[in-house]
Write a protein that holds these residues in place. Structure first.
Motif, PDB file in Angstrom:
ATOM      1  N   HIS A   1      45.250  39.777 142.190  1.00  0.00           N
ATOM      2  CA  HIS A   1      45.671  39.225 140.904  1.00  0.00           C
ATOM      3  C   HIS A   1      45.750  40.331 139.845  1.00  0.00           C
ATOM      4  O   HIS A   1      46.673  40.358 139.019  1.00  0.00           O
ATOM      5  CB  HIS A   1      44.701  38.140 140.432  1.00  0.00           C
ATOM      6  N   THR A   2      44.777  41.226 139.881  1.00  0.00           N
ATOM      7  CA  THR A   2      44.761  42.333 138.916  1.00  0.00           C
ATOM      8  C   THR A   2      45.969  43.231 139.108  1.00  0.00           C
ATOM      9  O   THR A   2      46.656  43.608 138.140  1.00  0.00           O
ATOM     10  CB  THR A   2      43.467  43.154 139.068  1.00  0.00           C
ATOM     11  N   ILE A   3      46.244  43.597 140.352  1.00  0.00           N
ATOM     12  CA  ILE A   3      47.392  44.456 140.651  1.00  0.00           C
ATOM     13  C   ILE A   3      48.694  43.782 140.242  1.00  0.00           C
ATOM     14  O   ILE A   3      49.563  44.390 139.603  1.00  0.00           O
ATOM     15  CB  ILE A   3      47.411  44.820 142.150  1.00  0.00           C
ATOM     16  N   PHE A   4      48.844  42.509 140.606  1.00  0.00           N
ATOM     17  CA  PHE A   4      50.065  41.775 140.258  1.00  0.00           C
ATOM     18  C   PHE A   4      50.254  41.684 138.746  1.00  0.00           C
ATOM     19  O   PHE A   4      51.380  41.782 138.246  1.00  0.00           O
ATOM     20  CB  PHE A   4      50.033  40.370 140.858  1.00  0.00           C
ATOM     21  N   SER A   5      49.161  41.500 138.021  1.00  0.00           N
ATOM     22  CA  SER A   5      49.264  41.385 136.564  1.00  0.00           C
ATOM     23  C   SER A   5      49.602  42.726 135.932  1.00  0.00           C
ATOM     24  O   SER A   5      50.444  42.808 135.029  1.00  0.00           O
ATOM     25  CB  SER A   5      47.944  40.860 135.982  1.00  0.00           C
TER      26      SER A   5
ATOM     27  N   PHE B   1      53.529  38.212 135.676  1.00  0.00           N
ATOM     28  CA  PHE B   1      54.245  37.823 134.454  1.00  0.00           C
ATOM     29  C   PHE B   1      55.626  37.264 134.798  1.00  0.00           C
ATOM     30  O   PHE B   1      56.067  36.264 134.229  1.00  0.00           O
ATOM     31  CB  PHE B   1      54.386  39.021 133.523  1.00  0.00           C
ATOM     32  N   VAL B   2      56.295  37.908 135.747  1.00  0.00           N
ATOM     33  CA  VAL B   2      57.616  37.434 136.182  1.00  0.00           C
ATOM     34  C   VAL B   2      57.494  36.037 136.788  1.00  0.00           C
ATOM     35  O   VAL B   2      58.313  35.145 136.511  1.00  0.00           O
ATOM     36  CB  VAL B   2      58.240  38.414 137.196  1.00  0.00           C
ATOM     37  N   ILE B   3      56.444  35.825 137.613  1.00  0.00           N
ATOM     38  CA  ILE B   3      56.238  34.512 138.220  1.00  0.00           C
ATOM     39  C   ILE B   3      56.009  33.456 137.148  1.00  0.00           C
ATOM     40  O   ILE B   3      56.578  32.362 137.184  1.00  0.00           O
ATOM     41  CB  ILE B   3      55.040  34.546 139.196  1.00  0.00           C
ATOM     42  N   GLN B   4      55.179  33.784 136.164  1.00  0.00           N
ATOM     43  CA  GLN B   4      54.860  32.823 135.113  1.00  0.00           C
ATOM     44  C   GLN B   4      56.085  32.480 134.272  1.00  0.00           C
ATOM     45  O   GLN B   4      56.245  31.342 133.829  1.00  0.00           O
ATOM     46  CB  GLN B   4      53.746  33.364 134.225  1.00  0.00           C
ATOM     47  N   GLN B   5      56.950  33.466 134.049  1.00  0.00           N
ATOM     48  CA  GLN B   5      58.128  33.232 133.214  1.00  0.00           C
ATOM     49  C   GLN B   5      59.248  32.522 133.963  1.00  0.00           C
ATOM     50  O   GLN B   5      60.125  31.930 133.339  1.00  0.00           O
ATOM     51  CB  GLN B   5      58.643  34.575 132.675  1.00  0.00           C
ATOM     52  N   HIS B   6      59.227  32.576 135.288  1.00  0.00           N
ATOM     53  CA  HIS B   6      60.247  31.903 136.098  1.00  0.00           C
ATOM     54  C   HIS B   6      59.761  30.478 136.360  1.00  0.00           C
ATOM     55  O   HIS B   6      58.870  30.245 137.184  1.00  0.00           O
ATOM     56  CB  HIS B   6      60.448  32.659 137.418  1.00  0.00           C
ATOM     57  N   GLU B   7      60.358  29.509 135.689  1.00  0.00           N
ATOM     58  CA  GLU B   7      59.821  28.151 135.679  1.00  0.00           C
ATOM     59  C   GLU B   7      59.705  27.544 137.071  1.00  0.00           C
ATOM     60  O   GLU B   7      58.667  26.990 137.437  1.00  0.00           O
ATOM     61  CB  GLU B   7      60.700  27.253 134.800  1.00  0.00           C
ATOM     62  N   THR B   8      60.749  27.671 137.871  1.00  0.00           N
ATOM     63  CA  THR B   8      60.726  27.058 139.200  1.00  0.00           C
ATOM     64  C   THR B   8      59.701  27.729 140.098  1.00  0.00           C
ATOM     65  O   THR B   8      58.935  27.062 140.806  1.00  0.00           O
ATOM     66  CB  THR B   8      62.121  27.144 139.854  1.00  0.00           C
ATOM     67  N   LEU B   9      59.661  29.058 140.065  1.00  0.00           N
ATOM     68  CA  LEU B   9      58.718  29.798 140.904  1.00  0.00           C
ATOM     69  C   LEU B   9      57.282  29.492 140.505  1.00  0.00           C
ATOM     70  O   LEU B   9      56.413  29.274 141.366  1.00  0.00           O
ATOM     71  CB  LEU B   9      58.999  31.293 140.796  1.00  0.00           C
TER      72      LEU B   9
ATOM     73  N   ALA C   1      43.808  31.195 137.780  1.00  0.00           N
ATOM     74  CA  ALA C   1      43.475  32.615 137.894  1.00  0.00           C
ATOM     75  C   ALA C   1      44.679  33.473 137.522  1.00  0.00           C
ATOM     76  O   ALA C   1      44.550  34.480 136.824  1.00  0.00           O
ATOM     77  CB  ALA C   1      43.017  32.933 139.321  1.00  0.00           C
ATOM     78  N   LEU C   2      45.860  33.068 137.980  1.00  0.00           N
ATOM     79  CA  LEU C   2      47.082  33.808 137.634  1.00  0.00           C
ATOM     80  C   LEU C   2      47.289  33.836 136.127  1.00  0.00           C
ATOM     81  O   LEU C   2      47.549  34.890 135.541  1.00  0.00           O
ATOM     82  CB  LEU C   2      48.282  33.166 138.335  1.00  0.00           C
ATOM     83  N   VAL C   3      47.131  32.675 135.485  1.00  0.00           N
ATOM     84  CA  VAL C   3      47.321  32.596 134.030  1.00  0.00           C
ATOM     85  C   VAL C   3      46.270  33.423 133.315  1.00  0.00           C
ATOM     86  O   VAL C   3      46.562  34.116 132.326  1.00  0.00           O
ATOM     87  CB  VAL C   3      47.275  31.123 133.564  1.00  0.00           C
ATOM     88  N   PHE C   4      45.016  33.386 133.805  1.00  0.00           N
ATOM     89  CA  PHE C   4      43.942  34.146 133.175  1.00  0.00           C
ATOM     90  C   PHE C   4      44.241  35.640 133.174  1.00  0.00           C
ATOM     91  O   PHE C   4      44.121  36.315 132.148  1.00  0.00           O
ATOM     92  CB  PHE C   4      42.620  33.877 133.898  1.00  0.00           C
TER      93      PHE C   4
ATOM     94  N   LYS D   1      45.578  51.746 135.964  1.00  0.00           N
ATOM     95  CA  LYS D   1      45.863  50.528 136.719  1.00  0.00           C
ATOM     96  C   LYS D   1      45.075  50.495 138.025  1.00  0.00           C
ATOM     97  O   LYS D   1      44.493  49.461 138.392  1.00  0.00           O
ATOM     98  CB  LYS D   1      47.361  50.421 136.994  1.00  0.00           C
ATOM     99  N   GLY D   2      45.053  51.615 138.728  1.00  0.00           N
ATOM    100  CA  GLY D   2      44.299  51.666 139.984  1.00  0.00           C
ATOM    101  C   GLY D   2      42.809  51.513 139.763  1.00  0.00           C
ATOM    102  O   GLY D   2      42.127  50.798 140.510  1.00  0.00           O
TER     103      GLY D   2
END
Length: 215
Positions: A54-58, A64-72, A134-137, A155-156
């Motif tokens: 989750h940390t790496i993806f964020s 962020f892309v997942i959260q902004q893409h409504e269907t996904l 968790a994703l939203v957090f 980031k690492g």
């Protein structure tokens, strides 16, 4: 704010989030009560891996892309909510069997047991990774605190730090709960623990699924 101060801030906020009761906490308690320390530690490893991802993806913008893409994002929420609901209903079913069908409970439970370290690790990983909250957090945490200009070193280091903190906390929790005195108490209260954890998972997962279906 320099990167070292930023890391300390992330660590502090994440630690507060870790010690706050939630699905991850409930999962450790439930499985230590059922299967003991080793399974609890492997659950902890899976949860920590999920948090690291989750940390790496964020930090890389994927979440962020997942959260902004409504269907996904809706699909992620439905998948995560459905999995949490499944965990909850399974725990409630186990509670029902232990109360009403004591003779059949061991047989039924054997079909749902975690029978290997791999299964325990995967259960922890999937539970955390599919938790939409968790994703939203992590998206909110990163977007609020971390500027886009941070280095890849940061980031690492952040991903490793949050992974290590999560692993340490959940492993210590599993070890404490599996001490001889605590294990005896947990085993006596196992049906109640299943009932509480099942209710938590069912309410959380059901509310996520229901909100998406109605929304």
């Amino acid at each position: 704010m320099n990167e070292l101060t930023l890391l300390l801030t992330l660590a502090t906020i994440h630690t507060i989030g870790l010690i706050s009761p939630g699905p991850d906490f409930a999962l450790v308690v439930q499985n230590v009560a059922r299967y003991g320390r080793a399974t609890g530690v492997y659950i902890a490893c899976g949860l920590a891996l999920g948090i690291g991802l989750h940390t790496i993806f964020s930090l890389t913008g994927v979440s962020f892309v997942i959260q902004q893409h409504e269907t996904l994002f809706m699909l992620v929420q439905l998948a995560g909510g459905s999995y949490l609901l499944y965990l909850g209903l399974s725990a409630l079913r186990s509670t029902y069997l232990s109360w009403h069908q004591p003779a059949a409970a061991p047989t039924q439970a054997s079909t749902e047991q975690i029978t290997s370290p791999h299964m325990a690790l995967v259960k922890g990983l999937v539970t955390n990774l599919l938790n939409p909250k968790a994703l939203v957090f992590f998206v909110s945490l990163v977007s609020t605190l971390v500027p886009a200009s941070v280095s890849w070193w940061f980031k690492g280091t952040a991903a490793l730090m949050l992974f290590a903190l999560s692993l340490a906390w959940f492993s210590l929790l599993a070890c404490w709960l599996s001490s001889s005195s605590m294990q005896q108490r947990l085993q006596r209260a196992s049906r109640y623990i299943d009932a509480v954890c099942g209710t938590v998972f069912s309410v959380l997962g059901g509310s996520i699924v229901l909100s998406r279906v109605l929304g």
